[in-house]
Design an enzyme around this catalytic site. Sequence first.
Site, PDB file in Angstrom:
ATOM      1  CG  ASP A  69      -0.298  -0.469   2.492  1.00 45.17           C
ATOM      2  OD1 ASP A  69       0.948  -0.547   2.538  1.00 45.17           O
ATOM      3  OD2 ASP A  69      -1.024  -0.744   3.456  1.00 45.17           O
ATOM      4  CD  GLU A 129      -3.468   4.153   7.192  1.00 39.13           C
ATOM      5  OE1 GLU A 129      -4.299   3.776   8.033  1.00 39.13           O
ATOM      6  OE2 GLU A 129      -2.247   3.918   7.287  1.00 39.13           O
TER       7      GLU A 129
HETATM    8 ZN   LIG Z   1      -0.722   0.480   7.568  1.00 39.84          ZN
END
Ligand SMILES: [Zn+2]
Length: 379
Positions: A69, A129
Site C-alpha cells: 500500500d 487507511e
Molecule cells: Zn498500515
Amino acid sequence: MANEFDPVTLRHTLHQTPELSNHEALTARTIAAQLRQFGFHPATDIGGHGILVTIQGTAPGPTTLLRADFDALPIEERGSQAYCSQHPGVMHACGHDGHTAALLAVAAELSHIPPARGTVLLAFQPAEETGEGAARMCESPEIANVQIDNVYAFHNLPGFNQHQIVVRPGTFACASTGVAIELYGKTSHAAYPERGISPASAMTGVMHTLTQLPDAYPDANRLVTLVHAQLGEPAYGVAPGQATVMATLRSDDNACFHAMKADLVDKANTLAARAGLTVNVSWHEPFIAAENSTHHTQHVVSAAQSLGLAVHRLTEPMRWSEDVAEFLARWPGALFGIGSGEHHPQLHNPDYDFPDAILPTAKAIFTALVAEHHGRGTD
Ligand SMILES: [Zn+2]
C-alpha cells in the site's frame, strides 16, 4: 553496479511527499516511473491511483499477487530526519512508504531474474487507511477476472523484534467499522421541554446498547469502543433536538461482526421509535477481517526459516484492520508481519518512521515466496 536500485533512497523520496488516501497521484507517478526504469509496462489508475505489474514466467504455472500500500495519514510529523514530510499535516506514519519500497526492490530483482513458471502480479495499492483501495482494485477489470492462487502482503510491526516474521493462520487482523448513530427529535424552549422531542434518553440507551453489544457473542473476539457523543447545543435556553453517538466495532469473526451490526441497527431503531425520534445509522471506514489460509501461512514460515529469520506465532489476532482482507476474501493467501523493533515508535504516532533496516528482509521473504511458487528463471 552504478544503476542498482536503492530502496532506501526511494523510501525517503516517498516519505518526503506523503499523500492522503485517494490523493496519491504524485506517489503513483513516482512508483510507475521507477517500474518503467526496470523495463516494466505498469497498468496505472487501477481502482483509483493503483498500479499493477504483470510478470510472466516462460512456462505455465500458478499466479501469485504481492501487494503493497502507499497512502499516508493526516498527522503532523515530529521527526528529525533530513527526509521529513514536506507536506504539512500529512505523514507516512504507518510505513506504507516502506512497504512500497520493499515491493519495488522485489520488482527490481524480478526484472533481472524473472519467475521460471506462472505469473507474478505486483499490486501497488492506494487508499488503505480508509479501507477503500483494496476492494476497488479487486473489482477492477484488470484483476477481478484473474484466477489468483497465492496472495501475500506484509505490515511492519513496532513492538516485535526487528526482522522477526509474525504469522497467524486464520484471522490475522480484525474486521472493524466506525458507526455514527444520529437521533433527530425537535428542539424547544428549555422552560418547556415537553413541547419538543428530546433525544437525551434514547441517546443514553444507544450508548448502553453499544457497551452491551459484545455480550451476545461470547465465542468471538469482539470489541466496541465509544469514541464520541454529542447532544443538542451548549445553550441553556434550548432543550436538545438532535444527538449523535459515534463508536467503533471490531471482531476477528466476520459472521459475528455482521451480526453485531444488524443487532445495533435493530436496537437503535427500537429506541428511536419508542421516543418518537427519527434515526440514521451510518458506517464509516469499514474493513472485513483479514483471514489467512493455513497453507499460505506455512509457506511464509518456510520462507522465513529458509532465510534464518525468527518466526513469532500470534495467539490472538491484531485488533486493527488491514484492507488486504479484500484480496484474501477473494483468493487464498497470507498477510504477515515483519518486526520493526521492540521499542520502535508505534504506528500512527508523529515520531514513527519506517525502519529501513527491514527493507532487505521484506524483499528477501517476498522473493523467497516467489521462488517457492514459481522457481527462478535465469539472469
Ligand atoms: Zn498500515
